[in-house]
Design a protein around this motif. Structure first.
Motif, mmCIF file in Angstrom:
data_model
loop_
_atom_site.group_PDB
_atom_site.id
_atom_site.type_symbol
_atom_site.label_atom_id
_atom_site.label_comp_id
_atom_site.label_asym_id
_atom_site.label_seq_id
_atom_site.Cartn_x
_atom_site.Cartn_y
_atom_site.Cartn_z
ATOM 1 N N PRO A 108 5.113 8.334 -2.788
ATOM 2 C CA PRO A 108 4.797 7.143 -3.592
ATOM 3 C C PRO A 108 3.539 6.411 -3.145
ATOM 4 N N SER A 109 3.170 6.547 -1.875
ATOM 5 C CA SER A 109 1.985 5.838 -1.395
ATOM 6 C C SER A 109 0.713 6.317 -2.090
ATOM 7 N N MET A 110 0.741 7.498 -2.682
ATOM 8 C CA MET A 110 -0.425 7.947 -3.455
ATOM 9 C C MET A 110 -0.699 6.988 -4.605
ATOM 10 N N GLY A 111 0.357 6.588 -5.304
ATOM 11 C CA GLY A 111 0.186 5.638 -6.396
ATOM 12 C C GLY A 111 -0.291 4.288 -5.914
ATOM 13 N N TYR A 112 0.231 3.851 -4.766
ATOM 14 C CA TYR A 112 -0.217 2.580 -4.188
ATOM 15 C C TYR A 112 -1.708 2.628 -3.883
#
Length: 409
Positions: free
Chosen positions: A326-330
């Motif tokens: 999910p940190s990719m989206g962040y």
């Protein structure tokens, strides 16, 4: 989780042992190399599918590379599953995008220009699912990207058609227009459901109250409030990874049992931010612009769904390694926000923001180095535990003497 781990990641671990023995350094080197590969793939994905400015893609990759919340996934052997699944996630996404053509008119959706690329994406996505359960979400990301961005012109046209026109020949024309996307969606759905049912054997894994206390609470309100608060807690770990811990289980985060709990404020704030981002995505679709927020939301939300407790019980309270994907989206959202602010604040404002971003990257790098030192040994991990976390960790276990020795060490 253990089933998929034994089927996939154990192969890489055995290869690691064969080539380098049981030396921890070699395990860590492989994880670091995988993390570098994921970072490069993320930059390529952003350059091709997200940003028009390659500098923003570079900032996204740089922020992802140094984010402290990735320490557990990269430093721990078990975290290899998350890193490898993320690598396959990006490869699947890029292969799927390569298989879909462009939407040139409102008369038809993009066709499948490369059947081999589509089949490769299905194979890679299945491998991602075998490595880590969250890998299954890549198919949802691919289909929504296909429908909302690749087919945006046709989607806008279809939404503008009144229901009265969708009858008889109008319905046949509508299905004909959507047939390329329907075929891809049907193929992906059948394959992932078949593989997933085969893996799970028709049943869900069982967990104990020690793994996830909130899911065993007899009060529905407590479960709902705690689950929602944990969403904001995970969001805060991405925004400000100040306090990191390798084990958040066994009551380390108290349950939210009442509406008057002050922690519900963070839940409301997160809900407001997510609603604002969703509205921005809707308006952007209507104007056929600013796809960066939509892609960032897809990469942020979908990979976290299996770990959210919202649809089925998971075996942990908070696990930093599940934030790896999910940190990719962040990172995409942060880079997009930086680009938008720089474009409206002028030269001086852009300079200030650039310096601030550089300081943030340096701060994240320093925090990552410090957190890596914590993972040097088991003793270092336990020494960094907060007193409350140690007390809850040993709650109900007759190890009071050992705990006191650990605290006074």
């Amino acid at each position: 989780s253990m089933l998929t781990f034994s089927l996939s990641v154990c192969l890489s671990v055995r290869l690691n042992i064969l080539l380098g023995g049981m030396t921890p350094l070699y395990f860590h080197m492989v994880n670091v190399c995988l993390h570098c590969a994921v970072t490069c793939l993320l930059m390529q994905t952003c350059e091709r599918c997200v940003f028009e400015d390659s500098r923003l893609a570079f900032i996204t990759a740089l922020l992802f590379a140094v984010h402290p919340v990735h320490t557990e996934a990269v430093s721990g052997i078990v975290g290899r599953a998350d890193v490898l699944a993320c690598l396959l996630f990006l490869l699947t996404f890029l292969s799927y995008i390569r298989s879909v053509g462009e939407c040139d008119s409102e008369d038809s959706l993009p066709s499948t220009v490369s059947t081999w690329s589509l089949l490769i994406s299905l194979l890679l996505g299945t491998c991602a699912m075998l490595v880590k359960e969250t890998g299954i979400t890549v198919f949802g990301v691919c289909l929504l990207y296909d429908a909302l961005i690749k087919d945006a012109v046709c989607l806008t046209f279809c939404l503008s058609v009144s229901p009265s026109h969708l009858s008889g020949s109008g319905l046949r024309d509508f299905l004909h227009i959507c047939s390329p996307f329907i075929k891809r969606a049907w193929l992906i759905s059948v394959i992932i459901m078949s593989v997933r049912l085969w893996l799970m054997g028709g049943s869900m894994p069982l967990f104990s109250e020690q793994d996830n206390p909130a899911s065993f609470s007899p009060h529905l309100l407590t479960r709902i409030l705690t689950y929602l608060y944990l969403l904001s807690f995970n969001a805060w770990l991405l925004l400000a990874p100040v306090v990191l811990c390798y084990d958040w289980q066994v009551g380390s985060i108290p349950l939210v049992e009442a509406l008057g709990d002050v922690r519900n404020v963070s839940t409301v704030l997160l809900a407001m931010v997510m609603v604002a981002l969703c509205l921005h995505c809707i308006f952007s679709l209507q104007r056929l612009q600013h796809k960066e927020v939509l892609v960032g939301m897809l990469f942020l939300v979908f990979p976290f769904i299996p770990a959210s407790n919202l649809f089925f019980r998971v075996g942990f309270v908070v696990a930093e390694r599940v934030l790896y994907m999910p940190s990719m989206g962040y990172c995409i959202l942060v880079a997009h926000g930086l680009g938008r602010l720089c474009s409206v604040l002028g030269r001086f404002g852009a300079t200030v923001l650039s310096v601030s971003m550089l300081l943030l990257l340096l701060l994240f790098s320093w925090k990552t180095v410090q957190q890596n030192n914590v993972w040097l040994s088991r003793e270092a991990l336990f020494r960094r535990l907060h007193f409350r976390e140690i007390r809850s960790l040993f709650r109900g276990v007759n190890l009071v003497t050992d705990t006191n020795l650990l605290l006074t060490d």
